[in-house]
Structure formats: C-alpha cells, structure tokens
Design an enzyme around this catalytic site. Structure first.
Site, PDB file in Angstrom:
ATOM      1  N   SER A  92       0.914  -0.617  -0.006  1.00  8.60           N
ATOM      2  CA  SER A  92       0.199   0.218   0.123  1.00  8.60           C
ATOM      3  C   SER A  92       0.479   1.202  -0.363  1.00  8.60           C
ATOM      4  O   SER A  92       2.040   0.798   0.690  1.00  8.60           O
ATOM      5  CB  SER A  92      -0.813   0.080   1.274  1.00  8.60           C
ATOM      6  OG  SER A  92      -1.683   1.282   1.476  1.00  8.60           O
ATOM      7  N   TYR A 127      -2.244   0.307  10.161  1.00  4.88           N
ATOM      8  CA  TYR A 127      -2.944   0.173   8.922  1.00  4.88           C
ATOM      9  C   TYR A 127      -0.992  -0.447   8.119  1.00  4.88           C
ATOM     10  O   TYR A 127      -0.950  -1.172   6.917  1.00  4.88           O
ATOM     11  CB  TYR A 127      -3.692   0.667   8.087  1.00  4.88           C
ATOM     12  CG  TYR A 127      -3.262   0.023   6.476  1.00  4.88           C
ATOM     13  CD1 TYR A 127      -4.269  -1.480   6.181  1.00  4.88           C
ATOM     14  CD2 TYR A 127      -3.612   0.737   5.147  1.00  4.88           C
ATOM     15  CE1 TYR A 127      -4.090  -1.520   4.796  1.00  4.88           C
ATOM     16  CE2 TYR A 127      -3.565   0.907   3.876  1.00  4.88           C
ATOM     17  CZ  TYR A 127      -3.458  -0.917   3.452  1.00  4.88           C
ATOM     18  OH  TYR A 127      -3.452  -1.536   2.217  1.00  4.88           O
ATOM     19  N   LYS A 132       1.452  -2.972   6.898  1.00  6.90           N
ATOM     20  CA  LYS A 132       2.086  -3.315   5.461  1.00  6.90           C
ATOM     21  C   LYS A 132       3.550  -2.924   5.155  1.00  6.90           C
ATOM     22  O   LYS A 132       4.449  -4.111   5.035  1.00  6.90           O
ATOM     23  CB  LYS A 132       1.370  -2.290   4.415  1.00  6.90           C
ATOM     24  CG  LYS A 132      -0.136  -2.750   4.057  1.00  6.90           C
ATOM     25  CD  LYS A 132      -0.778  -4.060   3.117  1.00  6.90           C
ATOM     26  CE  LYS A 132      -1.951  -4.455   3.470  1.00  6.90           C
ATOM     27  NZ  LYS A 132      -1.997  -5.793   2.517  1.00  6.90           N
TER      28      LYS A 132
END
Length: 334
Positions: A117, A141, A145
């Site tokens: 991402s 998040y 990643k």
C-alpha cells in the site's frame, strides 16, 4: 499454472482472479468472507472458505491445488479504523503474512506477489513518491503493510541459498476505484467511491471528510487508479516471477496525477447526473494531506499504465453498483 489468491473474494482480489483466468492461469481462492463475497468468485474457480491465520488450511490448500505462487491480497485495509483497532490490524496483516510465508515454505511454494500500500509512505514531503521515498506510516494499517514487506524480504534472504528460494515483489497501490466487471464492485464502508454511491442511491448528501488539508482546495489529494489496471499488473508480476525474470522488490502502481476529493465529487455529479453539494465532516484519523506516485518502474516491468479517465473510473464503478442493486431487487421479488 495455479496461483492462490488470498482474499480473492474481495473487491480487488476478485478482479485479480478474473485477470489470472483471462491470462490462462488457474486461480484458487482462500477467503474468510469477513469483507469479501463468495458471489464475487467466478464459477468454476476453487474456493476455500477460511482464514489465512490457519496455517494448516493454507498449507493444505497450497499442496492440494499444486500451487505455483501466491498473490497475497487478504488483510484488514482500513487505515482510519486501524487507529482504533491496531491489535486486529496487526493480527490480520502481520501475523497473517507470517503464516502465509510459513505455509509457503512448508509446501515448497516459492513465488509471492504481495499487495502492499501507499500507506507505507505516510505523508511524504515530496511531490511524487518513488519506491525509495522514506517510509513514515501514519496509521497501524500502513505500519502493518511495511512490516509485511520486511517479513517477506527477510524470508527471501533466509531462503536464498536453499532448495526453495523465495522470489517476491510488493505492489504498493494507491486509491483503487472503478470496476472491470459488472458483477464486482467496491463494498467497503470506508472508501470514497462506495460512500458516495451509497449516499446518492439513498437520496443523501455525500460527505467530504475534512476541507482544511494543506492542498489547493483543502481536500485530500490522492492517486486514483482503476482496479482493472491494478489486477493486470498483479498478473504480469506473477508471470515474471514464475518465469524467473528479473523483478524489483517493490513497485508503486501510481498515476503520477493526483486528484482532490472535491474533484472526485465533481466527477461524481457529472457522471451520475445527480447534482449535489458535498457536506463537510471532520477529518478521519490517519489520512495524509497528499500522496501521489510515479509508476515508472511498474510501467517498465509490469506493463503498468493508467488506461481510464476519472469519468471512466466513476462510470464503471457506478454502473457496477447499480447493476448489483438491480440484481438484489430482482432476487427479492423472486
């Protein structure tokens, strides 16, 4: 050649499954349906319902289907929500990736395409992000990643001299939108496109979360890329890995052209024919001001290109969502 797509019943994963099939590859899907839909999996594609945290299930699936490589899409992808649910985010994205790597190692599967991402960059202080731009994630998040990329790279180093060395690449993508198949649409309760579509279908006013960012019109600027282009890049990456061709450890799948949320709202009104003035709501946690990337490396190696205009992105997503609504209405009447 068989490829396992984790999260293959989700919006992005289901498009990758279709792209694999169109390229003559045989996809297998594993998904716990926490956010995916079994109906998104094409007929005839083997579907295993279960979590990637179940190492025995993942390994058994790899062995039973003679899997050559894994496209690892499954994960918890909501940056804003991850701020409130960091433990869940790390369990799904970090532990989940570790388990997939462990199962691959046990089953002798050596090819991995990781869906990473743009969130790994956080809020970059450059106009255009490149692959070696400094990584400063602003949400659990994004952190998860980045840690996933580290895990994969470390496993690649650890297995380099073994009988089954891991070959891998991480694809960092940005705001994925639109639809490449009327049967598949974005059902996320947090992404911009579905939020706007659901509001318009319900006769409500779409919201802009924050208009005080350090951008030209005060709203977030993002790199919007079409899901069909994203899916195609995954397939080329899989083919390069399977063919033992040179491949970079990471690629940005960016458009090099940012659009603000307000510009997206204007396109929404244009394409749908529904005139509206967005309601301004408070910012969401974890949202950076601007993030736009060049996709030059991916264009060189993965046939990456942005083949859709903003209106085409909106139109494809809107038509798929309306088609789903019509199908649901027909089903309720039968």
């Amino acid at each position: 050649m068989t490829w396992l797509v984790t999260g293959g019943a989700g919006y992005i994963g289901a498009h990758i499954v279709r792209a694999l099939g169109a390229a003559g590859l045989e996809p297998v899907v594993i998904d716990d349906l926490s956010s995916g839909h079994e109906g998104f999996v094409p007929a005839g594609v083997p579907f295993v319902r279960g979590t990637i945290l179940d190492r025995e299930l993942v390994e058994r699936t790899l062995r039973e289907h003679h899997v050559e490589g894994v496209i690892h899409v499954a994960g918890f992808k909501y940056a804003g929500v991850s701020v409130q649910r960091p433990l869940h985010t790390y369990a799904q994205n970090v532990e989940g990736t570790r388990v997939v790597l462990e199962a691959m190692d046990a089953a002798g599967v050596t090819n991995l395409v990781f869906s990473s991402s743009a969130a790994v960059y956080g809020t970059p202080h450059v106009d255009l992000v490149v692959e070696d731009t400094e990584k400063h994630p602003t949400s659990p998040y994004g952190q998860s990643k980045l840690i996933g990329e580290w895990l994969i790279a470390d496993q690649g180093v650890a297995t380099a001299g073994s009988e089954h060395p891991l070959r891998h690449t991480s694809l960092r993508y940005f705001n994925v939108v639109g639809s490449g198949d009327a049967a598949v649409y974005d059902t996320s309760p947090h992404n911009l496109f579905p939020l706007v579509f659901e509001a318009l279908l319900a006769g409500k006013t779409p919201k802009i979360f924050g208009d005080d960012y350090a951008t030209e019109d005060g709203t977030n600027v993002r790199d919007y890329v079409h899901v069909a282009d994203i899916a195609a890049a995954h397939v080329v990456a899989a083919q390069r890995l399977a063919g033992a061709q040179p491949i970079e450890p990471a690629y940005n799948l960016g458009s090099q052209n940012g659009l603000s949320v307000r510009e997206i709202m204007d396109a929404m009104a244009r394409v749908t024919g529904i005139d509206f003035t967005p309601e301004i709501s408070p910012r969401r946690p974890g949202d950076p001001d601007r993030i736009v990337a060049t996709g030059e490396l991916a264009a060189r190696d993965l046939d990456w290109a942005n083949r859709y205009s903003v209106d085409e992105m909106v139109r494809s997503g809107w038509e798929a969502r309306r088609a789903a609504g019509h199908a649901q209405a027909d089903s309720s009447r039968s």
